[in-house]
Design a protein around this motif. Structure first.
Motif, PDB file in Angstrom:
ATOM      1  N   PHE A   1       0.807  -1.234   0.049  1.00 24.14           N
ATOM      2  CA  PHE A   1       0.092  -0.097   0.267  1.00 24.14           C
ATOM      3  C   PHE A   1       0.806   1.358  -0.071  1.00 24.14           C
ATOM      4  O   PHE A   1       2.087   1.108   0.249  1.00 24.14           O
ATOM      5  CB  PHE A   1      -1.025  -0.015   1.208  1.00 24.14           C
ATOM      6  CG  PHE A   1      -0.274  -0.548   2.524  1.00 24.14           C
ATOM      7  CD1 PHE A   1       0.772   0.616   2.994  1.00 24.14           C
ATOM      8  CD2 PHE A   1      -0.465  -1.650   3.137  1.00 24.14           C
ATOM      9  CE1 PHE A   1       1.272   0.308   4.332  1.00 24.14           C
ATOM     10  CE2 PHE A   1       0.131  -1.976   4.465  1.00 24.14           C
ATOM     11  CZ  PHE A   1       0.934  -0.803   4.961  1.00 24.14           C
ATOM     12  N   ASP A   2       0.226   2.390  -0.369  1.00 21.45           N
ATOM     13  CA  ASP A   2       0.867   3.492  -0.177  1.00 21.45           C
ATOM     14  C   ASP A   2       1.275   3.900   1.320  1.00 21.45           C
ATOM     15  O   ASP A   2       0.468   3.711   2.015  1.00 21.45           O
ATOM     16  CB  ASP A   2       0.071   4.853  -0.776  1.00 21.45           C
ATOM     17  CG  ASP A   2      -0.211   4.791  -2.137  1.00 21.45           C
ATOM     18  OD1 ASP A   2       0.392   3.882  -2.785  1.00 21.45           O
ATOM     19  OD2 ASP A   2      -1.199   5.453  -2.772  1.00 21.45           O
ATOM     20  N   GLY A   3       2.431   4.414   1.693  1.00 20.57           N
ATOM     21  CA  GLY A   3       2.836   4.578   3.009  1.00 20.57           C
ATOM     22  C   GLY A   3       4.207   5.357   3.158  1.00 20.57           C
ATOM     23  O   GLY A   3       4.829   6.079   2.131  1.00 20.57           O
ATOM     24  N   VAL A   4       4.509   5.342   4.259  1.00 19.75           N
ATOM     25  CA  VAL A   4       6.065   5.769   4.780  1.00 19.75           C
ATOM     26  C   VAL A   4       6.827   4.820   5.145  1.00 19.75           C
ATOM     27  O   VAL A   4       6.417   4.057   6.260  1.00 19.75           O
ATOM     28  CB  VAL A   4       5.652   7.086   5.551  1.00 19.75           C
ATOM     29  CG1 VAL A   4       5.044   6.696   6.838  1.00 19.75           C
ATOM     30  CG2 VAL A   4       6.988   7.723   5.694  1.00 19.75           C
ATOM     31  N   VAL A   5       8.077   4.846   4.990  1.00 19.80           N
ATOM     32  CA  VAL A   5       9.194   4.043   5.770  1.00 19.80           C
ATOM     33  C   VAL A   5       9.273   4.574   7.379  1.00 19.80           C
ATOM     34  O   VAL A   5       9.677   5.543   7.410  1.00 19.80           O
ATOM     35  CB  VAL A   5      10.330   3.975   5.235  1.00 19.80           C
ATOM     36  CG1 VAL A   5      11.205   3.201   5.675  1.00 19.80           C
ATOM     37  CG2 VAL A   5      10.250   3.427   3.576  1.00 19.80           C
ATOM     38  N   THR A   6       8.792   3.598   8.290  1.00 18.03           N
ATOM     39  CA  THR A   6       9.111   4.086   9.689  1.00 18.03           C
ATOM     40  C   THR A   6      10.008   3.139  10.377  1.00 18.03           C
ATOM     41  O   THR A   6      10.382   3.712  11.661  1.00 18.03           O
ATOM     42  CB  THR A   6       7.781   3.811  10.452  1.00 18.03           C
ATOM     43  OG1 THR A   6       7.301   2.258  10.371  1.00 18.03           O
ATOM     44  CG2 THR A   6       6.483   4.649   9.768  1.00 18.03           C
TER      45      THR A   6
END
Length: 425
Positions: free
Chosen positions: A234-239
């Motif tokens: 999915f679309d997201g951000v690397v945490t």
């Protein structure tokens, strides 16, 4: 004679005063002046109005809130682990990078995983072949065939035996016929045992189990092979990033985590005293120091089923974990932000609200001092719980009346007062 006596006393007093040192005379004068002034002040203070702080009682909406704080995280996360001891061959992202669904984020060395997958496929093919052969075997049919062979060998042996007794055949032919009969009898007995024990059925069942296990091994090795390449779901951000490109990584090592930043949540620890007032779906307001002046709406999504004892610098605290989903803030709030939460637990509209710091507990009840024409009027009041600033008046005080706040000790009914200006009402 009396006049003579008075003159004598006066002379004595004058003589005594003359003997007093000059500095002592000044001390006595000062003491006398202070005594007179103090007496005047005492008389004046008894009659002067007492300064007090005041606040007007109004009708308003009383909200009862629970306050907490926490840190934002994504509701949906995807975590990438090392599927086997390997080397991180490629890493295309860094902490905080935005990613799109389908993006390849990195990969580990997959040669050994590919070998394991091919081996699992080969084992499965062999088991499926054995199963097919076993399924082609029919115990009852085999028994009938063995019985026919036995009958045939027995008939042949009987005929040869008769011919041998007649001298037509020799001993070698007789022994050959006996051997064929014994072999046919042995095959018949084995076929009978197999039919009685359903041997072929058990073999088929065993091979079917082995085939299922082989299929599971193929699926697992295929999954591990696919896990060697990290693809965003999915679309997201690397945490989180757990290793560097080129590092040797052990099986099970957490390498990457991405979070879907379109739906955020925060888990807060709520005191057991307040947790009983919370319900799923209650509205929540969230704010962050990173975005001053802005408020975002959310609601309670989960309430922990058990309280947790937490130790801190001030001793132990018993809290219940509560999760809040935020409905707003996409594009502004970021994963990892700290947020302050205000949870609305009760609301009462158009009620008479009185400041908590106006209430005085006395003899198990509550009193307040109402200011009427700058004179104190002591009243008993009945109240019910409000919020952290105001309680709700049931009886005893009317709207628009003024009450003393932060009352000093010693106030009495009927005292005159003056209201200190500049104090917020």
């Amino acid at each position: 004679m009396q006049e003579t006596k008075t003159r004598t006393v006066g002379k004595r007093i004058k003589s005594a005063v003359a003997k007093i040192p000059r500095w002592l005379k000044w001390v006595l004068v000062i003491i006398l002046v202070l005594a007179v002034a103090g007496g005047a002040l005492v008389v004046k203070s008894k009659n002067s109005p007492i300064p007090v702080e005041a606040s007007k009682v109004n009708k308003q909406t009383i909200e009862r809130n629970v306050f907490a704080n926490g840190r934002l995280k994504a509701v949906n996360e995807q975590t990438f682990f090392t599927p086997a001891d390997s080397t991180l061959m490629e890493l295309r992202v860094q902490l905080g990078d935005q990613v799109k669904k389908g993006d390849v984020l990195g990969r580990v060395d997959s040669l050994e995983l590919a070998r394991l997958y091919q081996n699992a496929v080969a084992v499965l093919a062999g088991k499926e072949s054995e199963l097919a052969r076993a399924q082609a075997v029919n115990d009852l049919l085999g028994l009938k065939m063995a019985e026919a062979d036995y009958n045939k060998a027995n008939n042949h042996y009987t005929r040869i035996e008769q011919l041998f007794e007649a001298g037509v055949v020799n001993i070698e032919e007789m022994e050959s016929a006996r051997f064929d009969l014994a072999r046919a009898d042995n095959s018949y007995q084995e076929a009978k045992i197999k039919a009685d024990q359903n041997a072929s059925g058990k073999q088929v069942f065993s091979l079917q189990s082995q085939v299922e296990l082989a299929k599971q091994e193929v699926a697992q090795t295929q999954e591990r092979l696919e896990m060697a390449t990290f693809v965003a779901q999915f679309d997201g951000v690397v945490t989180s990033v757990g290793a560097k490109q080129g590092n040797r990584v052990m099986e099970g090592t957490e390498l990457l985590v991405i979070g879907d930043d379109s739906l955020l949540e925060v888990t807060a620890d709520i005191s057991e005293i307040d947790a009983g007032n919370l319900k799923i779906g209650q509205p929540v307001k969230a704010s962050s120091v990173a975005l001053p002046g802005k408020t975002y709406l959310g609601e309670i999504a989960r309430i922990g089923g058990a309280a947790v004892v937490q130790k801190g610098t001030n001793g132990e605290a018993i809290n219940v974990p509560v999760t809040i989903n935020l409905k707003e803030g996409k594009g502004e709030l970021k994963i990892g932000y700290s947020v302050d939460l205000t949870i609305l637990t009760a609301e009462e509209k158009d009620v008479i609200a009185i400041p908590i710091n106006a209430l005085i507990e006395r003899d198990g009840g509550m009193i307040v001092y109402v200011i009427k024409d700058l004179v104190l009027e002591e009243r008993e009041v009945e109240i019910k719980r409000g919020n952290e600033l105001f309680d709700i008046v049931v009886s005893g005080v009317n709207p628009d009346e003024e009450v003393v706040v932060n009352p000093q000790p010693g106030l009495k009914n009927g005292q005159k007062v003056r209201i200190i200006t500049g104090v917020p009402k």
